[in-house]
Design a protein around this motif. Structure first.
Motif, PDB file in Angstrom:
ATOM      1  N   ALA A  87       0.834  -1.203   0.000  1.00 55.67           N
ATOM      2  CA  ALA A  87       0.000   0.000   0.000  1.00 55.67           C
ATOM      3  C   ALA A  87       0.870   1.255   0.000  1.00 55.67           C
ATOM      4  CB  ALA A  87      -0.927  -0.003   1.212  1.00 55.67           C
ATOM      5  N   GLN A  88       1.943   1.238   0.784  1.00 52.76           N
ATOM      6  CA  GLN A  88       2.847   2.395   0.834  1.00 52.76           C
ATOM      7  C   GLN A  88       3.586   2.590  -0.485  1.00 52.76           C
ATOM      8  OE1 GLN A  88       1.569   3.977   3.585  1.00 52.76           O
ATOM      9  NE2 GLN A  88       3.669   4.602   3.964  1.00 52.76           N
ATOM     10  N   LEU A  89       4.018   1.504  -1.074  1.00 50.03           N
ATOM     11  CA  LEU A  89       4.728   1.601  -2.351  1.00 50.03           C
ATOM     12  C   LEU A  89       3.813   2.116  -3.451  1.00 50.03           C
ATOM     13  CD1 LEU A  89       6.813  -1.703  -2.259  1.00 50.03           C
ATOM     14  CD2 LEU A  89       7.667   0.628  -1.921  1.00 50.03           C
ATOM     15  N   GLN A  90       2.566   1.666  -3.435  1.00 45.43           N
ATOM     16  CA  GLN A  90       1.615   2.145  -4.438  1.00 45.43           C
ATOM     17  C   GLN A  90       1.359   3.632  -4.260  1.00 45.43           C
ATOM     18  OE1 GLN A  90      -2.258   0.253  -4.407  1.00 45.43           O
ATOM     19  NE2 GLN A  90      -2.447   0.531  -6.611  1.00 45.43           N
ATOM     20  N   ALA A  91       1.227   4.067  -3.014  1.00 46.60           N
ATOM     21  CA  ALA A  91       0.998   5.489  -2.752  1.00 46.60           C
ATOM     22  C   ALA A  91       2.172   6.331  -3.233  1.00 46.60           C
ATOM     23  CB  ALA A  91       0.768   5.713  -1.257  1.00 46.60           C
ATOM     24  N   ASN A  92       3.372   5.762  -3.154  1.00 43.73           N
ATOM     25  CA  ASN A  92       4.587   6.478  -3.583  1.00 43.73           C
ATOM     26  C   ASN A  92       4.934   6.227  -5.046  1.00 43.73           C
ATOM     27  OD1 ASN A  92       4.957   7.514  -0.995  1.00 43.73           O
ATOM     28  ND2 ASN A  92       6.162   5.741  -0.343  1.00 43.73           N
ATOM     29  N   ARG A  93       4.085   5.467  -5.756  1.00 42.13           N
ATOM     30  CA  ARG A  93       4.289   5.158  -7.174  1.00 42.13           C
ATOM     31  C   ARG A  93       5.609   4.420  -7.412  1.00 42.13           C
ATOM     32  NH1 ARG A  93       1.091   8.468 -10.700  1.00 42.13           N
ATOM     33  NH2 ARG A  93      -0.365   9.716  -9.516  1.00 42.13           N
ATOM     34  N   THR A  94       5.912   3.464  -6.528  1.00 41.79           N
ATOM     35  CA  THR A  94       7.158   2.711  -6.613  1.00 41.79           C
ATOM     36  C   THR A  94       6.900   1.320  -7.180  1.00 41.79           C
ATOM     37  OG1 THR A  94       8.012   3.869  -4.669  1.00 41.79           O
ATOM     38  CG2 THR A  94       9.152   1.854  -5.324  1.00 41.79           C
TER      39      THR A  94
ATOM     40  N   PRO B 106      -4.030   7.145 -12.348  1.00 45.14           N
ATOM     41  CA  PRO B 106      -2.753   6.532 -11.973  1.00 45.14           C
ATOM     42  C   PRO B 106      -1.790   6.503 -13.164  1.00 45.14           C
ATOM     43  CG  PRO B 106      -4.386   4.826 -12.362  1.00 45.14           C
ATOM     44  CD  PRO B 106      -5.111   6.139 -12.485  1.00 45.14           C
ATOM     45  N   CYS B 107      -1.219   7.643 -13.472  1.00 40.54           N
ATOM     46  CA  CYS B 107      -0.300   7.757 -14.600  1.00 40.54           C
ATOM     47  C   CYS B 107       0.668   8.903 -14.345  1.00 40.54           C
ATOM     48  CB  CYS B 107      -1.065   7.984 -15.905  1.00 40.54           C
ATOM     49  SG  CYS B 107      -2.033   9.508 -15.931  1.00 40.54           S
ATOM     50  N   ASP B 108       1.769   8.899 -15.073  1.00 46.89           N
ATOM     51  CA  ASP B 108       2.710  10.017 -15.067  1.00 46.89           C
ATOM     52  C   ASP B 108       2.598  10.718 -16.419  1.00 46.89           C
ATOM     53  OD1 ASP B 108       3.870   9.682 -12.483  1.00 46.89           O
ATOM     54  OD2 ASP B 108       4.951   7.943 -13.248  1.00 46.89           O
TER      55      ASP B 108
ATOM     56  N   GLU C  61       5.368 -11.962  -8.784  1.00 43.05           N
ATOM     57  CA  GLU C  61       4.284 -11.193  -9.395  1.00 43.05           C
ATOM     58  C   GLU C  61       4.620  -9.703  -9.410  1.00 43.05           C
ATOM     59  OE1 GLU C  61       0.126 -12.837  -8.164  1.00 43.05           O
ATOM     60  OE2 GLU C  61       1.465 -13.034  -6.432  1.00 43.05           O
ATOM     61  N   PRO C  62       4.632  -9.061 -10.584  1.00 48.72           N
ATOM     62  CA  PRO C  62       4.832  -7.604 -10.648  1.00 48.72           C
ATOM     63  C   PRO C  62       3.527  -6.895 -10.291  1.00 48.72           C
ATOM     64  CG  PRO C  62       4.575  -8.480 -12.851  1.00 48.72           C
ATOM     65  CD  PRO C  62       4.528  -9.656 -11.921  1.00 48.72           C
ATOM     66  N   VAL C  63       3.187  -6.884  -9.012  1.00 42.40           N
ATOM     67  CA  VAL C  63       1.890  -6.357  -8.598  1.00 42.40           C
ATOM     68  C   VAL C  63       1.818  -4.842  -8.655  1.00 42.40           C
ATOM     69  CG1 VAL C  63       1.273  -8.313  -7.163  1.00 42.40           C
ATOM     70  CG2 VAL C  63       2.625  -6.476  -6.182  1.00 42.40           C
ATOM     71  N   ILE C  64       2.971  -4.182  -8.595  1.00 43.51           N
ATOM     72  CA  ILE C  64       3.009  -2.730  -8.788  1.00 43.51           C
ATOM     73  C   ILE C  64       4.043  -2.457  -9.866  1.00 43.51           C
ATOM     74  CG2 ILE C  64       3.357  -0.466  -7.735  1.00 43.51           C
ATOM     75  CD1 ILE C  64       2.761  -1.680  -5.052  1.00 43.51           C
ATOM     76  N   VAL C  65       3.590  -2.381 -11.081  1.00 41.25           N
ATOM     77  CA  VAL C  65       4.503  -2.114 -12.186  1.00 41.25           C
ATOM     78  C   VAL C  65       4.545  -0.610 -12.430  1.00 41.25           C
ATOM     79  CG1 VAL C  65       4.119  -4.344 -13.245  1.00 41.25           C
ATOM     80  CG2 VAL C  65       2.661  -2.445 -13.884  1.00 41.25           C
ATOM     81  N   ALA C  66       5.486  -0.194 -13.259  1.00 37.05           N
ATOM     82  CA  ALA C  66       5.609   1.232 -13.555  1.00 37.05           C
ATOM     83  C   ALA C  66       4.296   1.774 -14.104  1.00 37.05           C
ATOM     84  CB  ALA C  66       6.734   1.443 -14.564  1.00 37.05           C
ATOM     85  N   LEU C  67       3.930   2.963 -13.657  1.00 38.80           N
ATOM     86  CA  LEU C  67       2.681   3.574 -14.097  1.00 38.80           C
ATOM     87  C   LEU C  67       2.743   3.945 -15.574  1.00 38.80           C
ATOM     88  CD1 LEU C  67       2.082   5.938 -11.054  1.00 38.80           C
ATOM     89  CD2 LEU C  67       0.828   3.856 -11.583  1.00 38.80           C
ATOM     90  N   PRO C  68       1.606   3.946 -16.256  1.00 35.66           N
ATOM     91  CA  PRO C  68       1.601   4.394 -17.652  1.00 35.66           C
ATOM     92  C   PRO C  68       2.164   5.809 -17.768  1.00 35.66           C
ATOM     93  CG  PRO C  68      -0.530   3.456 -17.038  1.00 35.66           C
ATOM     94  CD  PRO C  68       0.256   3.580 -15.770  1.00 35.66           C
TER      95      PRO C  68
END
Length: 272
Positions: free
Chosen positions: A10-17, A127-129, A98-105
Motif C-alpha cells: 500500500a505504501q509503495l503504491q501510494a509512492n508510485r514505486t 494513476p499515470c505520469d 508477481e509484478p503487482v506494482i509495475v511502472a505507471l503508464p
C-alpha cells in the motif's frame, strides 16, 4: 516501513514505486519458510523475508530483473536448496514472482491549448505520469499536479527524452509540427498508443504524406485519428478531453487485464 507485506504494498503504491511480490507457493522437505510466506522487492530495497541466505539473494535478483523488463509477467522458480543454492536445510522451495506494482503508464502530451488544459485536469486524477510539452511557456497554468511534468521546449527536441512504451497524444497549435511529431513517433515505433487530434480528412492527408516518407501501412494503421472514444460526442474542449482520456484508460486497463490473466495462467499451470 512495516514488515507487513500488505502495508508495504500500500505504501509503495501510494509512492508510485514499482515492486515485485515473491510468494513461496510450495515447500518440500526442510525449508526456511512455509508456503504463503511473502517478500516485497523494489529496485533498491526489500521487505519481509522468504528465508534469508542464498535463496533470498536469488529471489531478490530475479525480482529486480523483472523490474527492468518492459512488460513483466508473473513467473515461478523452483529452488533445490541443497543442490542449487548450497543451503544446509536441503529441501525444495517454489516461489511465484508477481509484478503487482509495475511502472505507471507514461503519457506524453504535446500541446497546451484549450483541449490540452482540459485533458491534463482529467489525467491529474488518474494513476499515470504525464509529460506535458509545449514551447510556449505562457500557455501553461501557474500550477499543475505534482505528477504532471511541464516541459517548456521545442516538442521535437523533447520527444527524444520520452520513455519507450509511452502513450503519445499530439495536439499542438501547428499542423506542420503535428506532422513532424507523428512522423518521428511512428518511425521510433516504441509506443503503446499514438493519437493525433483532428478530423478524418486530416488523417488521410497525413497518412498520404507519411507514406511518401517511408512510413509503412502497419505503422499507419496504429495511428489514432480522429482521437478518442467514438461514443463520446461533442466539440467542447472538456468533451473532447473526456473522449481522449476514456480511450487511454481503456488501453492501459486492457494491458493490466492481460497481466492479471498471465498471473492466473501461471497459477493454473502450477496447480496442474
Amino acid at each position: 516501513m512495516s514488515d507487513n507485506w500488505i502495508f508495504v504494498l500500500a505504501q509503495l503504491q501510494a509512492n508510485r514505486t514499482p515492486s515485485v511480490l515473491a510468494t513461496v507457493i510450495d515447500d518440500r522437505g526442510s525449508t526456511p519458510r512455509d508456503s504463503g510466506t511473502k517478500m516485497v522487492v523494489t529496485a533498491d530495497r526489500q521487505f519481509c523475508t522468504v528465508g534469508g541466505g542464498h535463496l533470498e539473494f536469488q529471489c531478490a535478483r530475479i525480482a529486480r530483473e523483472m523490474l527492468g523488463e518492459t512488460r513483466p509477467g508473473c513467473r515461478t522458480e523452483r529452488f533445490s536448496l541443497g543442490a542449487r543454492l548450497g543451503q544446509c536445510c536441503g529441501g525444495v522451495t517454489t516461489v511465484l514472482f508477481e509484478p503487482v506494482i509495475v511502472a505507471l503508464p507514461h503519457i506524453a502530451l504535446f500541446g497546451a491549448g484549450h483541449v490540452g488544459k482540459a485533458l491534463v485536469r482529467i489525467l491529474a486524477g488518474l494513476p499515470c505520469d504525464v509529460s506535458w510539452v509545449d514551447s510556449r511557456g505562457d500557455q501553461f497554468p501557474p500550477q499543475v499536479d505534482e505528477h504532471i511534468k511541464v516541459i517548456i521546449d521545442d516538442p521535437l527536441d523533447a520527444l527524444d527524452a520520452v520513455p519507450a512504451d509511452s502513450y503519445f497524444i499530439v495536439m499542438t497549435h501547428d499542423h506542420q509540427l503535428d506532422f513532424k511529431l507523428i512522423e518521428q513517433i511512428l518511425k521510433r515505433g516504441e509506443y503503446r498508443y499514438c493519437g493525433l487530434i483532428g478530423s478524418a480528412t486530416k488523417r488521410r492527408r497525413f497518412c498520404y504524406r507519411l507514406g511518401e516518407r517511408g512510413i509503412g501501412p502497419d505503422a499507419l494503421a496504429r495511428l489514432r485519428c480522429p482521437i478518442g472514444l467514438e461514443e463520446v460526442k461533442g466539440k467542447m474542449p472538456a468533451e473532447i478531453a473526456v473522449a481522449i482520456a476514456g480511450e487511454i484508460i481503456s488501453r492501459y486497463n486492457r494491458l493490466a487485464a492481460l497481466a492479471t490473466d498471465n498471473t492466473a495462467a501461471c497459477l493454473e499451470k502450477r496447480a496442474g
